[in-house]
Motif scaffolding. Structure first.
Motif, PDB file in Angstrom:
ATOM      1  N   UNK A   1       3.339   5.512  -3.828  1.00 39.41           N
ATOM      2  CA  UNK A   1       1.986   5.022  -4.075  1.00 39.41           C
ATOM      3  C   UNK A   1       1.765   3.747  -3.267  1.00 39.41           C
ATOM      4  N   UNK A   2       0.588   3.632  -2.714  1.00 37.22           N
ATOM      5  CA  UNK A   2       0.249   2.478  -1.879  1.00 37.22           C
ATOM      6  C   UNK A   2      -1.085   1.892  -2.326  1.00 37.22           C
TER       7      UNK A   2
ATOM      8  N   UNK B   1       5.599  -0.135  -7.047  1.00 40.88           N
ATOM      9  CA  UNK B   1       5.847   0.944  -6.098  1.00 40.88           C
ATOM     10  C   UNK B   1       5.804   2.310  -6.777  1.00 40.88           C
ATOM     11  N   UNK B   2       6.363   2.418  -7.978  1.00 40.25           N
ATOM     12  CA  UNK B   2       6.412   3.707  -8.670  1.00 40.25           C
ATOM     13  C   UNK B   2       5.425   3.713  -9.828  1.00 40.25           C
ATOM     14  N   UNK B   3       4.573   4.724  -9.860  1.00 38.60           N
ATOM     15  CA  UNK B   3       3.649   4.925 -10.971  1.00 38.60           C
ATOM     16  C   UNK B   3       4.298   5.905 -11.938  1.00 38.60           C
ATOM     17  N   UNK B   4       4.502   5.479 -13.171  1.00 41.17           N
ATOM     18  CA  UNK B   4       5.227   6.305 -14.113  1.00 41.17           C
ATOM     19  C   UNK B   4       4.303   7.306 -14.802  1.00 41.17           C
TER      20      UNK B   4
ATOM     21  N   UNK C   1      -1.621  -1.473   3.306  1.00 46.68           N
ATOM     22  CA  UNK C   1      -1.066  -0.450   2.420  1.00 46.68           C
ATOM     23  C   UNK C   1       0.456  -0.460   2.398  1.00 46.68           C
ATOM     24  N   UNK C   2       1.073  -1.324   3.187  1.00 46.56           N
ATOM     25  CA  UNK C   2       2.525  -1.354   3.267  1.00 46.56           C
ATOM     26  C   UNK C   2       3.141  -1.818   1.958  1.00 46.56           C
ATOM     27  N   UNK C   3       4.140  -1.077   1.431  1.00 49.43           N
ATOM     28  CA  UNK C   3       4.813  -1.505   0.196  1.00 49.43           C
ATOM     29  C   UNK C   3       5.668  -2.751   0.378  1.00 49.43           C
ATOM     30  N   UNK C   4       5.886  -3.165   1.629  1.00 51.90           N
ATOM     31  CA  UNK C   4       6.666  -4.378   1.875  1.00 51.90           C
ATOM     32  C   UNK C   4       5.998  -5.588   1.223  1.00 51.90           C
ATOM     33  N   UNK C   5       4.660  -5.567   1.124  1.00 48.52           N
ATOM     34  CA  UNK C   5       3.918  -6.682   0.554  1.00 48.52           C
ATOM     35  C   UNK C   5       3.725  -6.556  -0.952  1.00 48.52           C
ATOM     36  N   UNK C   6       4.182  -5.468  -1.540  1.00 56.41           N
ATOM     37  CA  UNK C   6       3.967  -5.232  -2.965  1.00 56.41           C
ATOM     38  C   UNK C   6       5.221  -5.560  -3.764  1.00 56.41           C
TER      39      UNK C   6
END
Length: 232
Positions: free
Chosen positions: A91-92, A109-112, A99-104
């Protein structure tokens, strides 16, 4: 000057992990080894040429031919998963500047799909997933469901439903059996019965099986799902 630190062979580590997986009943048909930790029940699970991420749990008698299982996916017993199947997607954040997950933060990162069990995808028992299907993160697939080849599943799938297409929706007769049989099969929890008992039952007909089970279930020792856990 000599070092007292022993060299560690990556191949030796891999061989040791394969041995531990084999001792827990995991049959590796391809060249890939599931990432740590891999969670199973200590019974036969067959994995072909599939990339298996960490914290995935697969029940007894299920198999996957090839594909990708991302992370924190729970798969029940007796599931049949075809070739090039993807279960769980990243998910981004499309509202942020990137949209990069590096900044999150890692927690985003994971939607349960299941906030109690912390699973990104939950797949019930006896689910058949056709070749090239994709199941997005956040989806729960009910017991007995059929996912047609090439389907892209973005929403929860009801037990014993038959879905297909992009995006997946009910097709054909919509369910494998009449609703009263679907409910009775789920209530029976037949996947807890010993394999040999199931093989000796009239499993080819849900009606005959349920009638047989009503007469023959007394004294049969059941094995609840994940009553024994191997974390490898």
């Amino acid at each position: 000057m000599t070092s007292n630190v022993a060299a560690i062979s990556i191949s030796d580590d891999s061989d040791d992990r394969k041995a531990r997986l084999a001792s827990a009943g995991v049959i590796l048909k391809g060249g890939r080894v599931p990432m740590e930790p891999f969670i199973c029940e200590g019974g036969p699970v067959t994995i072909g040429d599939a990339e298996i991420g960490p914290w995935n749990a697969i029940g007894r008698f299920s198999y996957i031919n090839s594909g990708f299982i991302r992370k924190s996916v729970e798969i029940g017993r007796y599931c049949s998963i075809g070739r090039s199947v993807t279960i769980g997607t990243g998910t981004h954040d499309i509202a942020a500047i990137s949209t990069s997950p590096v900044l999150s933060p890692a927690s985003n990162i994971v939607k349960y799909a299941d906030p109690i069990r912390k699973k990104s995808v939950v797949i019930g028992h006896d689910v058949w997933i056709g070749d090239h299907a994709m199941i997005l993160t956040g989806v729960t697939v009910g017991t007995g469901a059929v996912i047609a080849a090439g389907a892209i599943v973005t929403k929860d799938v009801e037990p014993y439903a038959i879905v297909g297409g992009n995006y997946a929706k009910p097709i054909g007769k919509k369910a494998r059996f009449p609703q009263h049989l679907c409910d009775a099969l789920i209530d029976s929890k037949w996947w807890e019965l010993p394999l040999q008992v199931l093989r000796n039952s009239p499993y080819g007909s849900p009606t005959d099986f349920l009638e047989w089970l009503a007469v023959n279930s007394q004294g049969v020792k059941r094995d609840p799902f994940f009553s024994r856990v191997h974390r490898i």
